[in-house]
Motif scaffolding. Structure first.
Motif, PDB file in Angstrom:
ATOM      1  N   ARG A   1       0.854  -1.183   0.000  1.00  0.00           N
ATOM      2  CA  ARG A   1       0.000   0.000   0.000  1.00  0.00           C
ATOM      3  C   ARG A   1       0.888   1.231   0.000  1.00  0.00           C
ATOM      4  N   LEU A   2       0.771   2.011  -1.046  1.00  0.00           N
ATOM      5  CA  LEU A   2       1.502   3.260  -1.148  1.00  0.00           C
ATOM      6  C   LEU A   2       0.655   4.391  -0.572  1.00  0.00           C
ATOM      7  N   SER A   3       1.338   5.347   0.029  1.00  0.00           N
ATOM      8  CA  SER A   3       0.667   6.513   0.585  1.00  0.00           C
ATOM      9  C   SER A   3       1.233   7.777  -0.047  1.00  0.00           C
ATOM     10  N   CYS A   4       0.371   8.757  -0.208  1.00  0.00           N
ATOM     11  CA  CYS A   4       0.775  10.061  -0.734  1.00  0.00           C
ATOM     12  C   CYS A   4       0.168  11.122   0.193  1.00  0.00           C
ATOM     13  N   VAL A   5       1.025  11.751   0.976  1.00  0.00           N
ATOM     14  CA  VAL A   5       0.565  12.795   1.888  1.00  0.00           C
ATOM     15  C   VAL A   5       0.695  14.144   1.192  1.00  0.00           C
ATOM     16  N   VAL A   6      -0.407  14.869   1.169  1.00  0.00           N
ATOM     17  CA  VAL A   6      -0.456  16.168   0.484  1.00  0.00           C
ATOM     18  C   VAL A   6      -0.463  17.281   1.524  1.00  0.00           C
ATOM     19  N   SER A   7       0.352  18.291   1.328  1.00  0.00           N
ATOM     20  CA  SER A   7       0.355  19.457   2.206  1.00  0.00           C
ATOM     21  C   SER A   7       0.326  20.715   1.354  1.00  0.00           C
ATOM     22  N   GLY A   8      -0.111  21.802   1.962  1.00  0.00           N
ATOM     23  CA  GLY A   8      -0.206  23.068   1.252  1.00  0.00           C
ATOM     24  C   GLY A   8      -1.581  23.348   0.684  1.00  0.00           C
ATOM     25  N   SER A   9      -2.452  22.365   0.672  1.00  0.00           N
ATOM     26  CA  SER A   9      -3.829  22.539   0.240  1.00  0.00           C
ATOM     27  C   SER A   9      -4.597  21.289   0.663  1.00  0.00           C
ATOM     28  N   THR A  10      -5.854  21.220   0.285  1.00  0.00           N
ATOM     29  CA  THR A  10      -6.650  20.046   0.649  1.00  0.00           C
ATOM     30  C   THR A  10      -7.052  19.272  -0.594  1.00  0.00           C
ATOM     31  N   LEU A  11      -7.458  18.024  -0.366  1.00  0.00           N
ATOM     32  CA  LEU A  11      -7.889  17.170  -1.460  1.00  0.00           C
ATOM     33  C   LEU A  11      -9.215  17.639  -2.057  1.00  0.00           C
ATOM     34  N   ASP A  12      -9.872  18.594  -1.430  1.00  0.00           N
ATOM     35  CA  ASP A  12     -11.129  19.111  -1.981  1.00  0.00           C
ATOM     36  C   ASP A  12     -10.909  19.850  -3.297  1.00  0.00           C
ATOM     37  N   TYR A  13      -9.683  20.263  -3.545  1.00  0.00           N
ATOM     38  CA  TYR A  13      -9.398  21.064  -4.738  1.00  0.00           C
ATOM     39  C   TYR A  13      -8.584  20.317  -5.793  1.00  0.00           C
ATOM     40  N   TYR A  14      -8.019  19.189  -5.432  1.00  0.00           N
ATOM     41  CA  TYR A  14      -7.067  18.531  -6.324  1.00  0.00           C
ATOM     42  C   TYR A  14      -7.428  17.082  -6.610  1.00  0.00           C
ATOM     43  N   ALA A  15      -7.215  16.723  -7.868  1.00  0.00           N
ATOM     44  CA  ALA A  15      -7.182  15.317  -8.216  1.00  0.00           C
ATOM     45  C   ALA A  15      -5.769  14.810  -7.967  1.00  0.00           C
ATOM     46  N   ILE A  16      -5.664  13.609  -7.441  1.00  0.00           N
ATOM     47  CA  ILE A  16      -4.358  13.011  -7.191  1.00  0.00           C
ATOM     48  C   ILE A  16      -4.237  11.748  -8.027  1.00  0.00           C
ATOM     49  N   GLY A  17      -3.180  11.710  -8.803  1.00  0.00           N
ATOM     50  CA  GLY A  17      -2.934  10.539  -9.644  1.00  0.00           C
ATOM     51  C   GLY A  17      -1.694   9.800  -9.194  1.00  0.00           C
ATOM     52  N   TRP A  18      -1.703   8.505  -9.429  1.00  0.00           N
ATOM     53  CA  TRP A  18      -0.515   7.671  -9.254  1.00  0.00           C
ATOM     54  C   TRP A  18       0.034   7.318 -10.631  1.00  0.00           C
TER      55      TRP A  18
ATOM     56  N   ALA B   1       0.929  12.658  -8.011  1.00  0.00           N
ATOM     57  CA  ALA B   1       0.942  13.992  -8.590  1.00  0.00           C
ATOM     58  C   ALA B   1      -0.442  14.614  -8.447  1.00  0.00           C
ATOM     59  N   ALA B   2      -0.476  15.948  -8.475  1.00  0.00           N
ATOM     60  CA  ALA B   2      -1.718  16.683  -8.265  1.00  0.00           C
ATOM     61  C   ALA B   2      -2.087  17.500  -9.487  1.00  0.00           C
ATOM     62  N   ALA B   3      -3.369  17.487  -9.806  1.00  0.00           N
ATOM     63  CA  ALA B   3      -3.932  18.332 -10.855  1.00  0.00           C
ATOM     64  C   ALA B   3      -5.164  19.021 -10.266  1.00  0.00           C
ATOM     65  N   LEU B   4      -5.373  20.257 -10.668  1.00  0.00           N
ATOM     66  CA  LEU B   4      -6.501  21.007 -10.118  1.00  0.00           C
ATOM     67  C   LEU B   4      -7.820  20.382 -10.557  1.00  0.00           C
ATOM     68  N   TRP B   5      -8.638  20.006  -9.602  1.00  0.00           N
ATOM     69  CA  TRP B   5     -10.006  19.506  -9.765  1.00  0.00           C
ATOM     70  C   TRP B   5     -10.117  18.105 -10.357  1.00  0.00           C
ATOM     71  N   SER B   6      -9.698  17.939 -11.628  1.00  0.00           N
ATOM     72  CA  SER B   6     -10.028  16.698 -12.344  1.00  0.00           C
ATOM     73  C   SER B   6      -8.794  15.908 -12.742  1.00  0.00           C
ATOM     74  N   CYS B   7      -8.986  14.613 -12.892  1.00  0.00           N
ATOM     75  CA  CYS B   7      -7.897  13.758 -13.346  1.00  0.00           C
ATOM     76  C   CYS B   7      -7.510  14.132 -14.779  1.00  0.00           C
ATOM     77  N   GLY B   8      -6.233  14.329 -15.008  1.00  0.00           N
ATOM     78  CA  GLY B   8      -5.760  14.665 -16.339  1.00  0.00           C
ATOM     79  C   GLY B   8      -5.727  13.450 -17.240  1.00  0.00           C
ATOM     80  N   SER B   9      -5.726  13.707 -18.530  1.00  0.00           N
ATOM     81  CA  SER B   9      -5.636  12.611 -19.495  1.00  0.00           C
ATOM     82  C   SER B   9      -4.191  12.234 -19.764  1.00  0.00           C
ATOM     83  N   SER B  10      -3.262  13.038 -19.287  1.00  0.00           N
ATOM     84  CA  SER B  10      -1.836  12.788 -19.494  1.00  0.00           C
ATOM     85  C   SER B  10      -1.079  13.259 -18.267  1.00  0.00           C
ATOM     86  N   TRP B  11       0.057  12.625 -18.028  1.00  0.00           N
ATOM     87  CA  TRP B  11       0.857  13.031 -16.865  1.00  0.00           C
ATOM     88  C   TRP B  11       1.306  14.491 -17.011  1.00  0.00           C
TER      89      TRP B  11
END
Length: 123
Positions: free
Chosen positions: A19-36, A97-107
């Motif tokens: 199980r991999l973990s990704c801790v995000v700081s500087g903002s909340t997950l309410d604003y960002y999509a997080i991709g692996w 990695a983080a993208a604003l709001w939605s999952c991107g179609s490309s890294w």
């Protein structure tokens, strides 16, 4: 400034789990999509899975279907990648990695990246 820190990688035998973990700081997950994402030596970076700011999930790789599950804990501002039935072909450095709001179609659509965590599947 948005920062992401991965952990949980390591050496595991074929058929094992991590199980991999990704801790995000500087903002909340309410604003960002997080991709692996993952990148094996000599190969291009490929998306594994993503979870959008509203919790919607996307799997990028067919090979991970049924084996990889992305989830998040908003209270901990952490996104997880549960990987089961691991295969040697899953060996790679895994990044979140983080993208604003939605999952991107490309890294290339992701703005902030972690440093990566190595996953090695070998007997």
């Amino acid at each position: 400034q948005l920062q992401l820190v991965e952990s949980g990688g390591g050496l595991v035998q074929p058929g094992g789990s991590l199980r991999l973990s990704c801790v995000v700081s500087g903002s909340t997950l309410d604003y960002y999509a997080i991709g692996w994402f993952r990148q094996a030596p000599g190969k291009e970076r490929e998306g594994v899975a993503c979870i959008s700011s509203n919790g919607g999930r996307t799997n990028y790789v067919d090979s991970g279907e049924g084996r990889f599950t992305i989830s998040r804990d908003r209270a901990k501002n952490t996104v997880y990648l549960q990987m089961n039935s691991l295969e040697p072909e899953d060996t790679a450095v895994y990044y979140c990695a983080a993208a604003l709001w939605s999952c991107g179609s490309s890294w290339r659509e992701y703005d902030a990246w972690g440093q990566g965590t190595q996953v090695t599947v070998s007997s």
